[in-house]
Design a protein around this motif. Structure first.
Motif, PDB file in Angstrom:
ATOM      1  N   GLN A  48       0.815  -1.203   0.000  1.00 20.47           N
ATOM      2  CA  GLN A  48       0.000   0.000   0.000  1.00 20.47           C
ATOM      3  C   GLN A  48       0.852   1.257   0.000  1.00 20.47           C
ATOM      4  O   GLN A  48       0.395   2.319  -0.411  1.00 20.47           O
ATOM      5  CB  GLN A  48      -0.933  -0.012   1.209  1.00 20.47           C
ATOM      6  N   ASP A  49       2.084   1.149   0.476  1.00 17.00           N
ATOM      7  CA  ASP A  49       2.964   2.313   0.514  1.00 17.00           C
ATOM      8  C   ASP A  49       3.650   2.579  -0.817  1.00 17.00           C
ATOM      9  O   ASP A  49       4.222   3.651  -1.017  1.00 17.00           O
ATOM     10  CB  ASP A  49       4.047   2.118   1.589  1.00 17.00           C
ATOM     11  N   SER A  50       3.633   1.606  -1.725  1.00 17.51           N
ATOM     12  CA  SER A  50       4.355   1.745  -2.988  1.00 17.51           C
ATOM     13  C   SER A  50       3.377   1.970  -4.131  1.00 17.51           C
ATOM     14  O   SER A  50       2.178   1.736  -4.020  1.00 17.51           O
ATOM     15  CB  SER A  50       5.189   0.488  -3.256  1.00 17.51           C
ATOM     16  N   TRP A  51       3.930   2.443  -5.239  1.00 15.29           N
ATOM     17  CA  TRP A  51       3.114   2.666  -6.429  1.00 15.29           C
ATOM     18  C   TRP A  51       2.864   1.341  -7.141  1.00 15.29           C
ATOM     19  O   TRP A  51       3.754   0.507  -7.249  1.00 15.29           O
ATOM     20  CB  TRP A  51       3.822   3.633  -7.375  1.00 15.29           C
ATOM     21  N   GLU A  52       1.645   1.160  -7.618  1.00 17.44           N
ATOM     22  CA  GLU A  52       1.276  -0.046  -8.338  1.00 17.44           C
ATOM     23  C   GLU A  52       0.844   0.322  -9.756  1.00 17.44           C
ATOM     24  O   GLU A  52       0.133   1.305  -9.961  1.00 17.44           O
ATOM     25  CB  GLU A  52       0.117  -0.773  -7.642  1.00 17.44           C
ATOM     26  N   ILE A  53       1.280  -0.464 -10.704  1.00 20.78           N
ATOM     27  CA  ILE A  53       0.885  -0.249 -12.095  1.00 20.78           C
ATOM     28  C   ILE A  53      -0.453  -0.924 -12.342  1.00 20.78           C
ATOM     29  O   ILE A  53      -0.630  -2.100 -12.032  1.00 20.78           O
ATOM     30  CB  ILE A  53       1.931  -0.827 -13.056  1.00 20.78           C
ATOM     31  N   VAL A  54      -1.398  -0.204 -12.895  1.00 20.69           N
ATOM     32  CA  VAL A  54      -2.700  -0.769 -13.230  1.00 20.69           C
ATOM     33  C   VAL A  54      -2.625  -1.352 -14.628  1.00 20.69           C
ATOM     34  O   VAL A  54      -2.363  -0.638 -15.598  1.00 20.69           O
ATOM     35  CB  VAL A  54      -3.810   0.305 -13.152  1.00 20.69           C
ATOM     36  N   GLU A  55      -2.837  -2.654 -14.721  1.00 25.95           N
ATOM     37  CA  GLU A  55      -2.756  -3.330 -16.011  1.00 25.95           C
ATOM     38  C   GLU A  55      -3.927  -2.929 -16.894  1.00 25.95           C
ATOM     39  O   GLU A  55      -4.998  -2.567 -16.412  1.00 25.95           O
ATOM     40  CB  GLU A  55      -2.746  -4.855 -15.813  1.00 25.95           C
ATOM     41  N   GLY A  56      -3.711  -3.051 -18.193  1.00 26.25           N
ATOM     42  CA  GLY A  56      -4.743  -2.711 -19.151  1.00 26.25           C
ATOM     43  C   GLY A  56      -5.278  -3.930 -19.866  1.00 26.25           C
ATOM     44  O   GLY A  56      -5.384  -5.022 -19.295  1.00 26.25           O
ATOM     45  N   LEU A  57      -5.593  -3.756 -21.135  1.00 27.22           N
ATOM     46  CA  LEU A  57      -6.204  -4.808 -21.939  1.00 27.22           C
ATOM     47  C   LEU A  57      -5.262  -5.997 -22.081  1.00 27.22           C
ATOM     48  O   LEU A  57      -4.078  -5.841 -22.344  1.00 27.22           O
ATOM     49  CB  LEU A  57      -6.551  -4.253 -23.326  1.00 27.22           C
ATOM     50  N   ARG A  58      -5.813  -7.190 -21.896  1.00 24.96           N
ATOM     51  CA  ARG A  58      -5.060  -8.420 -22.114  1.00 24.96           C
ATOM     52  C   ARG A  58      -5.800  -9.259 -23.137  1.00 24.96           C
ATOM     53  O   ARG A  58      -7.018  -9.370 -23.103  1.00 24.96           O
ATOM     54  CB  ARG A  58      -4.899  -9.202 -20.814  1.00 24.96           C
ATOM     55  N   GLY A  59      -5.067  -9.895 -24.044  1.00 27.26           N
ATOM     56  CA  GLY A  59      -5.695 -10.694 -25.088  1.00 27.26           C
ATOM     57  C   GLY A  59      -6.110  -9.829 -26.259  1.00 27.26           C
ATOM     58  O   GLY A  59      -5.837  -8.624 -26.326  1.00 27.26           O
ATOM     59  N   GLY A  60      -6.778 -10.434 -27.211  1.00 30.86           N
ATOM     60  CA  GLY A  60      -7.196  -9.725 -28.405  1.00 30.86           C
ATOM     61  C   GLY A  60      -8.465  -8.934 -28.185  1.00 30.86           C
ATOM     62  O   GLY A  60      -9.076  -8.980 -27.121  1.00 30.86           O
ATOM     63  N   PRO A  61      -8.899  -8.183 -29.202  1.00 31.13           N
ATOM     64  CA  PRO A  61     -10.133  -7.401 -29.096  1.00 31.13           C
ATOM     65  C   PRO A  61     -11.329  -8.300 -28.830  1.00 31.13           C
ATOM     66  O   PRO A  61     -11.399  -9.436 -29.286  1.00 31.13           O
ATOM     67  CB  PRO A  61     -10.238  -6.713 -30.456  1.00 31.13           C
ATOM     68  N   ALA A  62     -12.285  -7.783 -28.070  1.00 32.80           N
ATOM     69  CA  ALA A  62     -13.488  -8.537 -27.734  1.00 32.80           C
ATOM     70  C   ALA A  62     -14.654  -7.572 -27.615  1.00 32.80           C
ATOM     71  O   ALA A  62     -14.483  -6.345 -27.639  1.00 32.80           O
ATOM     72  CB  ALA A  62     -13.290  -9.307 -26.428  1.00 32.80           C
ATOM     73  N   ASN A  63     -15.852  -8.120 -27.516  1.00 36.11           N
ATOM     74  CA  ASN A  63     -17.039  -7.294 -27.321  1.00 36.11           C
ATOM     75  C   ASN A  63     -17.171  -6.961 -25.841  1.00 36.11           C
ATOM     76  O   ASN A  63     -17.630  -7.782 -25.042  1.00 36.11           O
ATOM     77  CB  ASN A  63     -18.287  -8.022 -27.823  1.00 36.11           C
ATOM     78  N   ILE A  64     -16.766  -5.773 -25.460  1.00 36.15           N
ATOM     79  CA  ILE A  64     -16.790  -5.338 -24.071  1.00 36.15           C
ATOM     80  C   ILE A  64     -17.886  -4.296 -23.903  1.00 36.15           C
ATOM     81  O   ILE A  64     -17.963  -3.324 -24.658  1.00 36.15           O
ATOM     82  CB  ILE A  64     -15.427  -4.754 -23.653  1.00 36.15           C
ATOM     83  N   GLN A  65     -18.733  -4.499 -22.923  1.00 33.83           N
ATOM     84  CA  GLN A  65     -19.831  -3.572 -22.677  1.00 33.83           C
ATOM     85  C   GLN A  65     -19.300  -2.239 -22.165  1.00 33.83           C
ATOM     86  O   GLN A  65     -18.369  -2.193 -21.369  1.00 33.83           O
ATOM     87  CB  GLN A  65     -20.806  -4.169 -21.662  1.00 33.83           C
ATOM     88  N   GLU A  66     -19.899  -1.168 -22.639  1.00 29.07           N
ATOM     89  CA  GLU A  66     -19.482   0.160 -22.209  1.00 29.07           C
ATOM     90  C   GLU A  66     -19.743   0.340 -20.725  1.00 29.07           C
ATOM     91  O   GLU A  66     -20.863   0.142 -20.248  1.00 29.07           O
ATOM     92  CB  GLU A  66     -20.234   1.230 -22.996  1.00 29.07           C
TER      93      GLU A  66
END
Length: 767
Positions: free
Chosen positions: A38-56
């Motif tokens: 909690q004291d350190s900075w964490e990288i927030v991961e983004g998209l993994r895998g190929g494109p998909a139908n993701i709900q807005e």
């Protein structure tokens, strides 16, 4: 699928994530580990895998705290709205509803990091670093969750529709072509043909439009394919797109020439209408037609490219990418027409929050009068001895940093001070921090001039200009970093041609502090500096700590000033570029008669304010006596346009400087070790440092080996001191405890150099 540092997706059935990443920051086996995370900075991961139908995802809005871009200005409250992966904000909710935006952040194209204990969220775009803070833990988790979902949604959109240009620049319209935009400007401009003021407005809008369109056109014809954000490690590179995807883009010389003809037609039509209205003077007519002629004869600096050709990387705005010559070819042409007092505002999706009124100087700094000041300096410069013949180039060009994964080195150090992080030698330049301090004296003739200027306000102008000129050498140097001096390392520079003697020493290791002192007949110059370097995902901020001092004995003046924040963009990939921003205040400690405040303007995308400064010299009552403006890498001017006078211009760069670390002529000379100098220097002088010398000679492997050896020797020396309860004592500087802790020279270096001579003295072996 996992994303490698280049941004390409790779298949890995056994893929795991680092425990410092946010998607793996679940319940810990140990409370201590949870607290540390909690004291350190964490990288927030983004998209993994190929494109998909993701709900807005659902939208999110509310007030957050945002840190001002100017250092030491604290936090302020802003209203944010997050929709479809785009985070917009304004001062108040009502302003946002009216479309009055202060900024627009594409979360999908940003590196996002969080710090749970401090409830901080950082978004590093290519152009800016946004520091946000939430007041409650519940609200913090809510915003982090929404931002994570919106980033994935946005990145999925980009992966599915890479040909949609508005995905990369959400604040611009994707539908209108340049020709359509031109016609709209012409149609709207005719509404205002009802008086002198309206015609004056047309001059500015039409001229500015032509300048921006030329920049945009150059950008368009040099772009191979639309590509995802160059620095984002979580996104893949866009696949090649067929030419049909861009039916309105100038993909051939014919199309581009047709657009150029339209530009000139617009200029001619505006000129004709002004003649018909009778609101154009002979002088203005000549200037305007000069613009038309310049546009007609202009050749684009980048080659025309088809979809199958390789072209230079254009992932960042042209205003940062263009060379000196190509930038001035546009701005100078336009500035020939505009009267010097006509400033126009920039339009951008990102604010510069120095104040609520975002108005800054424009490229008028390129259009004022001819030089009346020379960098040759006055006739009163002291000569310390015979002139020395110096080298004009380095022994070997830069080897580049191919094969070095900067992302792998920095990903676990986001938000941390990088001064303790070991870097491979390929990222260095063959010069160190002590020599960088000496580089600030390249334009010491400004201080020579100040020392012979009777008017105290004009003296302040020259001193402030000297302070700004110290940044000029950094313009071509964003691609590498200087070596960190080891404790006890020294550097001297005796310049008979410039009339000064300079000495520097690394006086502290934790924290790293470099002290220097320079004296001449006309002035003294001294400072002790340390830097905090922080990596934010795509950019690195360099925050200097310390104060610079200059004295002019002839008048009893003692000036001091602070340094501004520097930021290197595109750390991971693409062409790196550097900017400086913040306020610098120059004071005379021995007189309250005047001071100078200089603002380094924060750059905006597609704006003319890149590298610009503006400053004012005020008297004891706060009245403005003198004003200065210009660009820190090029030239500064005094006075109000069009009667401004050039008071400083940067020296020309050496031939092929891009191949030699972007060094100026002065920088090339700093590490030269002449045979007659070798016997006079102490063994601690930087010129004897083997890793730096090997890099200068092109021996990268040898330089890396020596660098690691020197770092190990330094650790061993520090351990010996700790074991014996001893502290390091600098050789040529002493520490003064006062309000601002400082290191000053003990005035023994040059005496010991002369008698008994450093060759007869004992020094701790550094290498």
């Amino acid at each position: 699928f996992v994303s490698d540092p280049t941004g390409k997706l790779q298949t890995n059935k056994m893929a795991t994530t680092s425990p410092t990443h946010s998607d793996s920051s679940g319940s810990s086996k140990h409370d201590g580990e949870r607290s540390s995370a909690q004291d350190s900075w964490e990288i927030v991961e983004g998209l993994r895998g190929g494109p998909a139908n993701i709900q807005e995802p659902e939208s999110q809005e509310g007030y957050l705290l945002k840190r001002r871009k100017w250092p030491m200005k604290g936090w302020h409250k802003r209203y944010f709205v997050l929709e479809k992966g785009i985070l917009k904000y304004s001062k108040r909710e009502a302003d946002l509803r009216k479309g009055k935006l202060h900024g627009c952040i594409d979360a999908g194209l940003s590196v996002m990091t969080i710090k749970k204990k401090a409830m901080c969220i950082d978004l590093d775009t290519e152009d800016n670093i946004y520091h946000l803070k939430v007041k409650s833990p519940e609200l913090f988790e809510e915003w982090v969750g929404k931002l994570r979902n919106h980033r994935v949604f946005r990145q999925n959109e980009i992966a599915m529709y890479p040909h949609e240009r508005h995905l990369f620049h959400p604040h611009t319209s994707p539908s209108a072509s340049l020709n359509d935009s031109m016609r709209k400007v012409m149609n709207s401009a005719t509404v205002y043909y009802a008086g002198h003021k309206a015609i004056h407005s047309l001059d500015v809008s039409a001229g500015y439009f032509l300048s921006v369109c030329l920049s945009s056109l150059s950008f368009c014809i040099s772009s191979k394919n639309p590509r995802l954000h160059a620095s984002n490690p979580n996104l893949s590179t866009a696949e090649p797109v067929s030419p049909d995807a861009f039916p309105e883009s100038p993909d051939s010389p014919t199309d581009a020439n047709r657009l150029q003809e339209d530009f000139c037609r617009l200029a001619n039509n505006t000129h004709s209408l002004k003649q018909w209205m009778g609101f154009i003077s002979r002088k203005s007519e000549q200037k305007w037609m000069g613009v038309v002629k310049s546009l007609s004869q202009r050749r684009f600096s980048q080659p025309f490219c088809s979809s199958n050709q390789d072209c230079p990387d254009t992932s960042r705005p042209l205003v940062h990418q263009a060379s000196n010559d190509s930038k001035t070819s546009i701005t100078d042409s336009m500035s020939e027409f505009f009267d010097a007092h006509e400033y126009f505002l920039s339009s951008s999706s990102s604010e510069n929050e120095a104040s609520d009124d975002d108005s800054y100087i424009s490229d008028v700094s390129d259009s004022v009068s001819m030089d009346t000041y020379s960098n040759e300096g006055g006739n009163e410069r002291q000569t310390l001895g015979p002139l020395v013949r110096r080298r004009s180039t380095l022994p070997s060009p830069s080897p580049g940093c191919g094969g070095v994964s900067v992302w792998n080195i920095l990903r676990n150090n986001i938000g941390k001070d990088l001064s303790k992080v070991a870097m491979p030698v390929q990222l260095n330049e063959p010069i160190n921090t002590l020599q960088r301090l000496c580089e600030e004296l390249e334009y010491s003739e400004l201080l020579d001039t100040a020392s012979h200027t009777q008017d105290p306000h004009q003296r302040m102008v020259y001193v402030a200009t000297f302070a700004v000129s110290a940044y000029a050498s950094s313009y071509h140097r964003a691609g590498s970093k200087p070596f960190n001096p080891v404790l006890g390392e020294t550097y001297e520079c005796s310049r008979t041609d410039k009339g000064f003697r300079f000495i520097a020493e690394q006086v502290s290791h934790h924290p790293p502090v470099s002290a220097c002192h320079c004296d001449s007949k006309n002035f003294t110059f001294s400072q002790d500096m340390r830097w905090k370097n922080k990596f934010w995902g795509k950019s690195m901020e360099i925050v200097p700590m310390g104060t610079t001092h200059v004295t002019l004995p002839a008048f009893g003046d003692h000036y001091e000033w602070n340094k501004v924040t520097s930021c290197i963009h595109n750390i991971l990939s693409g062409q790196r570029w550097i900017e400086h921003y913040g306020e610098m205040t120059v004071r005379n400690l021995n007189s309250d008669g005047c001071q100078c405040k200089v603002t380094f303007v924060k750059a905006k995308s597609w704006s003319s304010t890149v590298n610009e400064i503006e400053g004012v010299v005020t008297d004891a009552d706060g009245r403005v006596v003198h004003s200065i403006f210009g660009k820190w890498h090029d030239s500064l001017y005094q006075g109000d346009p069009p009667m401004s006078t050039c008071i400083w211009r940067a020296n020309p760069m050496p031939l092929a400087h891009e191949q030699y670390y972007g060094f100026t002529k002065f920088a090339v000379e700093l590490n030269e070790l002449a045979p007659d100098l070798r016997a006079l220097l102490p063994p601690t002088d930087t010129r004897f440092r083997p890793d730096q010398r090997m890099l200068e000679e092109g021996n990268v492997d040898g330089a890396e080996e020596q660098k690691q050896r020197l770092e190990q020797l330094q650790r061993e020396r520090r351990q010996v001191l700790q074991d014996n309860n001893l502290t390091h004592k600098p050789r040529f500087f002493r520490y003064i405890k006062k309000i601002d802790d400082t290191w000053v020279t003990d005035n023994t270096y040059w005496e010991q150099r002369r008698d008994p001579g450093f060759s007869k003295m004992d020094f701790a072996p550094l290498w």
